[in-house]
Design an enzyme around this catalytic site. Structure first.
Site, mmCIF file in Angstrom:
data_model
loop_
_atom_site.group_PDB
_atom_site.id
_atom_site.type_symbol
_atom_site.label_atom_id
_atom_site.label_comp_id
_atom_site.label_asym_id
_atom_site.label_seq_id
_atom_site.Cartn_x
_atom_site.Cartn_y
_atom_site.Cartn_z
ATOM 1 N N HIS A 13 1.110 -3.879 6.030
ATOM 2 C CA HIS A 13 -0.080 -3.814 6.891
ATOM 3 C C HIS A 13 -1.352 -4.268 6.183
ATOM 4 C CE1 HIS A 13 -0.043 -0.096 4.599
ATOM 5 N NE2 HIS A 13 -1.331 -0.037 4.753
ATOM 6 N N GLU A 14 -1.195 -4.898 5.005
ATOM 7 C CA GLU A 14 -2.378 -5.349 4.237
ATOM 8 C C GLU A 14 -2.124 -6.818 3.870
ATOM 9 O OE1 GLU A 14 -3.924 -4.110 -0.105
ATOM 10 O OE2 GLU A 14 -4.143 -2.484 1.342
ATOM 11 N N ARG A 45 -2.781 -3.056 -6.936
ATOM 12 C CA ARG A 45 -2.215 -3.789 -5.812
ATOM 13 C C ARG A 45 -1.347 -4.944 -6.314
ATOM 14 N NH1 ARG A 45 -2.927 0.150 -2.793
ATOM 15 N NH2 ARG A 45 -3.720 -0.038 -0.674
ATOM 16 N N CYS A 83 -6.655 -3.266 4.119
ATOM 17 C CA CYS A 83 -6.466 -1.814 4.069
ATOM 18 C C CYS A 83 -7.236 -1.098 2.955
ATOM 19 C CB CYS A 83 -4.989 -1.435 4.002
ATOM 20 S SG CYS A 83 -4.778 0.333 4.139
ATOM 21 N N CYS A 129 0.862 -1.180 0.000
ATOM 22 C CA CYS A 129 0.000 0.000 0.000
ATOM 23 C C CYS A 129 0.903 1.235 0.000
ATOM 24 C CB CYS A 129 -0.882 -0.022 1.249
ATOM 25 S SG CYS A 129 -1.800 1.481 1.536
ATOM 26 N N HIS A 130 0.423 2.346 -0.477
ATOM 27 C CA HIS A 130 1.262 3.549 -0.531
ATOM 28 C C HIS A 130 1.684 4.018 0.839
ATOM 29 C CE1 HIS A 130 0.463 3.258 -4.674
ATOM 30 N NE2 HIS A 130 1.458 4.108 -4.845
ATOM 31 N N THR A 131 0.979 3.636 1.839
ATOM 32 C CA THR A 131 1.363 4.057 3.190
ATOM 33 C C THR A 131 2.656 3.367 3.625
ATOM 34 O OG1 THR A 131 -0.978 4.335 3.653
ATOM 35 C CG2 THR A 131 0.500 4.331 5.540
ATOM 36 N N CYS A 166 -10.658 -2.965 20.640
ATOM 37 C CA CYS A 166 -10.649 -3.687 21.932
ATOM 38 C C CYS A 166 -12.038 -3.828 22.525
ATOM 39 C CB CYS A 166 -9.709 -2.988 22.916
ATOM 40 S SG CYS A 166 -10.406 -1.488 23.627
ATOM 41 N N ARG A 195 -2.538 1.654 20.669
ATOM 42 C CA ARG A 195 -1.987 2.622 19.713
ATOM 43 C C ARG A 195 -0.684 3.253 20.200
ATOM 44 N NH1 ARG A 195 0.109 5.291 16.690
ATOM 45 N NH2 ARG A 195 -0.619 6.456 14.871
ATOM 46 N N CYS A 239 -9.384 3.093 18.247
ATOM 47 C CA CYS A 239 -9.287 2.331 19.498
ATOM 48 C C CYS A 239 -7.995 2.758 20.186
ATOM 49 C CB CYS A 239 -9.233 0.833 19.190
ATOM 50 S SG CYS A 239 -8.782 -0.203 20.590
ATOM 51 N N CYS A 293 -13.722 2.821 21.686
ATOM 52 C CA CYS A 293 -14.573 1.697 21.273
ATOM 53 C C CYS A 293 -15.975 1.818 21.851
ATOM 54 C CB CYS A 293 -13.939 0.373 21.696
ATOM 55 S SG CYS A 293 -12.493 -0.065 20.707
ATOM 56 N N CYS A 313 -12.295 0.324 25.442
ATOM 57 C CA CYS A 313 -11.735 1.664 25.704
ATOM 58 C C CYS A 313 -12.761 2.757 25.387
ATOM 59 C CB CYS A 313 -10.469 1.867 24.877
ATOM 60 S SG CYS A 313 -10.772 2.160 23.125
HETATM 61 P P1 NAD Z 1 -2.127 5.434 -5.319
HETATM 62 O O1 NAD Z 1 -0.808 6.098 -5.417
HETATM 63 O O2 NAD Z 1 -2.355 4.106 -5.924
HETATM 64 O O3 NAD Z 1 -3.237 6.431 -5.932
HETATM 65 C C1 NAD Z 1 -3.011 7.794 -5.982
HETATM 66 C C2 NAD Z 1 -3.623 8.294 -7.300
HETATM 67 O O4 NAD Z 1 -3.642 9.719 -7.267
HETATM 68 C C3 NAD Z 1 -2.827 7.872 -8.545
HETATM 69 O O5 NAD Z 1 -3.717 7.359 -9.500
HETATM 70 C C4 NAD Z 1 -2.216 9.203 -9.044
HETATM 71 O O6 NAD Z 1 -2.143 9.267 -10.461
HETATM 72 C C5 NAD Z 1 -3.230 10.215 -8.533
HETATM 73 N N1 NAD Z 1 -2.702 11.556 -8.296
HETATM 74 C C6 NAD Z 1 -1.476 11.887 -7.828
HETATM 75 N N2 NAD Z 1 -1.384 13.234 -7.718
HETATM 76 C C7 NAD Z 1 -2.569 13.753 -8.121
HETATM 77 C C8 NAD Z 1 -3.098 15.073 -8.246
HETATM 78 N N3 NAD Z 1 -2.362 16.140 -7.913
HETATM 79 N N4 NAD Z 1 -4.366 15.243 -8.695
HETATM 80 C C9 NAD Z 1 -5.116 14.155 -9.029
HETATM 81 N N5 NAD Z 1 -4.677 12.885 -8.956
HETATM 82 C C10 NAD Z 1 -3.419 12.692 -8.490
HETATM 83 O O7 NAD Z 1 -2.459 5.385 -3.750
HETATM 84 P P2 NAD Z 1 -3.517 4.482 -2.946
HETATM 85 O O8 NAD Z 1 -2.909 3.176 -2.554
HETATM 86 O O9 NAD Z 1 -4.822 4.506 -3.677
HETATM 87 O O10 NAD Z 1 -3.639 5.379 -1.605
HETATM 88 C C11 NAD Z 1 -4.093 6.692 -1.736
HETATM 89 C C12 NAD Z 1 -3.776 7.490 -0.487
HETATM 90 O O11 NAD Z 1 -4.559 6.997 0.591
HETATM 91 C C13 NAD Z 1 -2.325 7.403 -0.034
HETATM 92 O O12 NAD Z 1 -1.967 8.668 0.514
HETATM 93 C C14 NAD Z 1 -2.377 6.387 1.113
HETATM 94 O O13 NAD Z 1 -1.332 6.596 2.043
HETATM 95 C C15 NAD Z 1 -3.711 6.727 1.712
HETATM 96 N N6 NAD Z 1 -4.375 5.660 2.478
HETATM 97 C C16 NAD Z 1 -5.039 6.059 3.613
HETATM 98 C C17 NAD Z 1 -5.776 5.138 4.330
HETATM 99 C C18 NAD Z 1 -6.531 5.583 5.576
HETATM 100 O O14 NAD Z 1 -6.950 4.719 6.342
HETATM 101 N N7 NAD Z 1 -6.753 6.855 5.771
HETATM 102 C C19 NAD Z 1 -5.826 3.790 3.923
HETATM 103 C C20 NAD Z 1 -5.144 3.425 2.743
HETATM 104 C C21 NAD Z 1 -4.427 4.380 2.015
HETATM 105 N N1 AHE Z 2 2.125 7.380 11.369
HETATM 106 C C1 AHE Z 2 1.535 8.155 10.302
HETATM 107 C C2 AHE Z 2 0.021 7.869 10.248
HETATM 108 C C3 AHE Z 2 -0.437 8.072 8.841
HETATM 109 C C4 AHE Z 2 -1.904 7.720 8.738
HETATM 110 O O1 AHE Z 2 -2.748 8.583 8.758
HETATM 111 N N2 AHE Z 2 -2.175 6.415 8.643
HETATM 112 C C5 AHE Z 2 -3.531 6.000 8.442
HETATM 113 C C6 AHE Z 2 -3.552 4.599 7.877
HETATM 114 S S1 AHE Z 2 -3.019 4.594 6.239
HETATM 115 C C7 AHE Z 2 -3.099 2.917 5.848
HETATM 116 O O2 AHE Z 2 -2.697 2.766 4.499
HETATM 117 C C8 AHE Z 2 -4.332 5.937 9.664
HETATM 118 O O3 AHE Z 2 -5.482 5.567 9.565
HETATM 119 N N3 AHE Z 2 -3.800 6.231 10.815
HETATM 120 C C9 AHE Z 2 -4.577 6.040 12.022
HETATM 121 C C10 AHE Z 2 -3.634 6.018 13.163
HETATM 122 O O4 AHE Z 2 -4.075 5.733 14.285
HETATM 123 O O5 AHE Z 2 -2.436 6.289 12.882
HETATM 124 C C11 AHE Z 2 1.735 9.629 10.533
HETATM 125 O O6 AHE Z 2 1.698 10.377 9.543
HETATM 126 O O7 AHE Z 2 1.924 9.991 11.693
HETATM 127 ZN ZN ZN Z 3 -2.714 1.021 3.618
#
Ligand code: NAD
Ligand code: AHE
Ligand code: ZN
Length: 375
Positions: free
Chosen positions: A67-68, A370, A175, A45-47, A97, A115, A111, A103, A100
Site C-alpha cells: 500500500h506504499e 524502508r 504511507c 510497511c509494517h502494516t 471522494c 471503504r 472518506c 469528506c 461524502c
Molecule cells: P517499525 O517496526 O519500523 O518501528 C517500530 C519501532 O518500535 C522499532 O524501532 C522497534 O524497535 C520499536 N519498538 C518495538 N517495541 C517497542 C517498545 N515496547 N518500546 C519502545 N519501542 C519499541 O514500524 P513502522 O513502519 O515505523 O510502523 C510503526 C507502526 O505504525 C506500525 O504498527 C504500523 O502498522 C503503524 N502504521 C500506522 C499508520 C496509520 O496510518 N495509522 C501508517 C503507517 C504505519
Molecule cells: N484492517 C486493519 C486496519 C488497521 C489500521 O488501523 N490501518 C491504518 C493504516 S496503517 C497503514 O500502514 C488505518 O489508517 N486504517 C484506516 C482504515 O480506514 O482502516 C484492522 O486492524 O482492522
Molecule cells: Zn503503511
C-alpha cells in the site's frame, strides 16, 4: 492494453504467515470509476506484515498486499476525469471522494465512499476483485494491492503527482513518512517550543521526529527498546533518547520526572497497547495530548485510569497523518522536490519484487527502515 486483461507478476499471500509467492496474475480492465496503474516501485510497511500475520480482522486470503507505492496510469474506466493514461500517481489507501459526509465534515481525512468495499478486498462497482489466477479470484488489500506490476484502484484512491518526481523515492509518500509528519502537523498540531515524546523509532517514529523538529519543538525525546536506533534518530531531530529497558521505573514516570510534569505531545508509533498507555500517561496534566499511530491487532484494548483524561490529557489517533490524500499527497511530493521534507534518508534497501520475502525478513533487522522494490 486498454480494455484488455493484463497478465503480470504479483506477490500473492496465499495464507497467513506463508511465504509470498510470485505468480502470473490476471488483472482485469478498470470498470467505471476505476483506474489501472502500472506499479513501478513499492515499499514495505509494517502494516503489510500485520495483515500477512493473520492478525488483521479484515485480512482476507489469498490477497495481494502492498500500500506504499508509485506508478503510472495504464488506463481508466468510464467516468474517470481526474487522471488519464500516462499520469504519474501514488495509490492512496485513504481515499478522498470530496462528496461524502466525512469528506464534507471538515473534521477528518477519512472518506466513506469505498471503504466498505476495500475492507473486504473487492471493488465498489460489482463487489468483485480485478485480480485472478486462472479464474480464481485474489483479494485486493487496502484498496491498493501494490505488490503487483499492475493493480486496479478506485479513482478516489489515487493522487496525481508531478512527473518530475523520482518514483523510486516518492513511493514512500504513500504511507509511513506522511503518517509521521501529519500526526505532528495535522493531528496534534504541535506548536513551537513544545516538548514531544515519540515511542518507536522506525520509519513512522522518525517521520514524527522530523515533523516535530519542523514544527519547532524544543525537545524531541525518542524512546525505543533498541539503543542502536538512537544515532540515526538524531539525524531526524531526536534530541534525547531513552531505552525503557535501562530503567526500573515505568517509562512514563521516567519521562514525567525528566520534563517537569510531562510532555506536551506524545506519539505511539509501534502498535503496542501497553506502550500506548505509557504514551498517554507521560503527557502533562491539563493539556498533554497523545496520538496513537501504531496498529494493534483485533482484541487488543487500551486502558488507563479515567482520571488521566478527567485531568486534561487527550487521547487521539491518526490515519495517514490526517492528510487528505488526493489533495495533499501532490503537495508533499512538491515539498520533497523542494527539499523541505526528507524521503531518501528513510530508504535503507533497494531490491526487486522477486526478493520480497527476503525484504520482509530484512524489516526485522534493526537497521532497516524502508525497502523499495523495483517492480
Ligand atoms: P517499525 O517496526 O519500523 O518501528 C517500530 C519501532 O518500535 C522499532 O524501532 C522497534 O524497535 C520499536 N519498538 C518495538 N517495541 C517497542 C517498545 N515496547 N518500546 C519502545 N519501542 C519499541 O514500524 P513502522 O513502519 O515505523 O510502523 C510503526 C507502526 O505504525 C506500525 O504498527 C504500523 O502498522 C503503524 N502504521 C500506522 C499508520 C496509520 O496510518 N495509522 C501508517 C503507517 C504505519
Ligand atoms: N484492517 C486493519 C486496519 C488497521 C489500521 O488501523 N490501518 C491504518 C493504516 S496503517 C497503514 O500502514 C488505518 O489508517 N486504517 C484506516 C482504515 O480506514 O482502516 C484492522 O486492524 O482492522
Ligand atoms: Zn503503511
Amino acid at each position: 492494453t486498454q480494455g484488455q486483461v493484463i497478465t503480470c507478476k504479483a506477490a500473492v499471500a496465499w495464507e497467513p504467515n506463508k511465504p509470498l509467492v510470485i505468480e502470473d496474475v490476471q488483472v482485469a480492465p478498470p470498470q467505471a470509476g476505476e483506474v489501472r496503474v502500472k506499479v513501478l516501485y513499492t515499499a514495505l510497511c509494517h502494516t503489510d506484515a500485520f495483515t500477512w500475520s493473520g492478525k488483521d480482522p479484515e485480512g482476507l486470503f489469498p490477497c495481494v498486499l502492498g500500500h506504499e507505492a508509485a506508478g503510472i496510469v495504464e488506463s481508466v474506466g468510464e467516468g474517470v476525469t481526474e487522471v488519464k493514461a500516462g499520469d504519474h500517481v501514488i495509490p492512496c489507501y485513504q481515499a478522498e471522494c470530496r462528496e461524502c459526509k466525512f469528506c464534507k465534515s471538515g473534521k477528518t481525512n477519512l472518506c466513506g465512499k469505498v471503504r466498505a468495499a476495500t475492507g473486504v478486498g473487492v471493488m465498489m462497482n460489482d463487489r468483485k476483485s480485478r485480480f485472478s489466477i486462472n479464474g480464481k479470484p485474489i483479494y485486493h488489500f487496502m484498496g491498493t494491492s501494490t505488490f503487483s506490476q499492475y493493480t486496479v484502484v478506485h479513482d478516489v484512491s489515487v493522487a496525481k503527482i508531478d512527473p518530475v518526481a523520482p518514483l523510486e523515492k516518492v513511493c514512500l509518500l504513500g504511507c509511513g513518512v506522511p503518517t509521521g509528519l501529519g500526526a505532528v502537523w495535522n493531528t496534534a498540531k504541535v506548536e513551537p517550543g513544545s516538548i514531544v515524546a515519540v515511542f518507536g523509532l522506525g520509519t513512522v517514529g522518525l517521520a514524527v521526529a522530523e515533523g516535530a523538529k519542523a514544527a519547532g519543538a524544543s525537545r524531541i525525546i525518542g524512546i525505543d527498546i533498541d539503543s542502536k536506533k538512537f544515532d540515526r534518530a538524531k539525524n531526524f531531530g531526536v534530541t534525547e533518547f531513552i531505552n525503557p529497558k535501562e530503567h526500573e521505573k515505568p517509562i512514563q514516570q521516567v519521562i514525567v520526572d525528566l520534563t517537569d510534569g510531562g510532555v506536551d505531545y506524545s506519539f505511539e508509533c509501534i502498535g503496542n497497547v501497553s506502550v500506548m498507555r505509557a504514551a498517554l500517561e507521560c503527557c502533562h496534566k491539563g493539556w498533554g495530548t497523545s496520538v496513537i499511530v501504531g496498529v494493534a491487532a483485533s482484541g487488543q484494548e487500551i486502558s488507563t485510569r479515567p482520571f488521566q483524561l478527567v485531568t486534561g490529557r487527550v487521547w487521539k489517533g491518526t490515519v495517514f497523518g490526517g492528510f487528505k490524500s488526493r489533495s495533499q499527497v501532490p503537495s508533499l511530493v512538491d515539498k520533497y522536490l523542494k527539499k523541505e521534507i526528507k524521503v531518501d534518508e528513510y530508504i535503507t534497501h533497494n531490491m526487486t519484487l522477486a526478493d520480497i520475502n527476503k525484504a520482509f525478513d530484512l524489516m526485522h533487522d534493526g537497521d532497516c527502515l524502508r525497502v523499495v522494490l523495483d517492480m
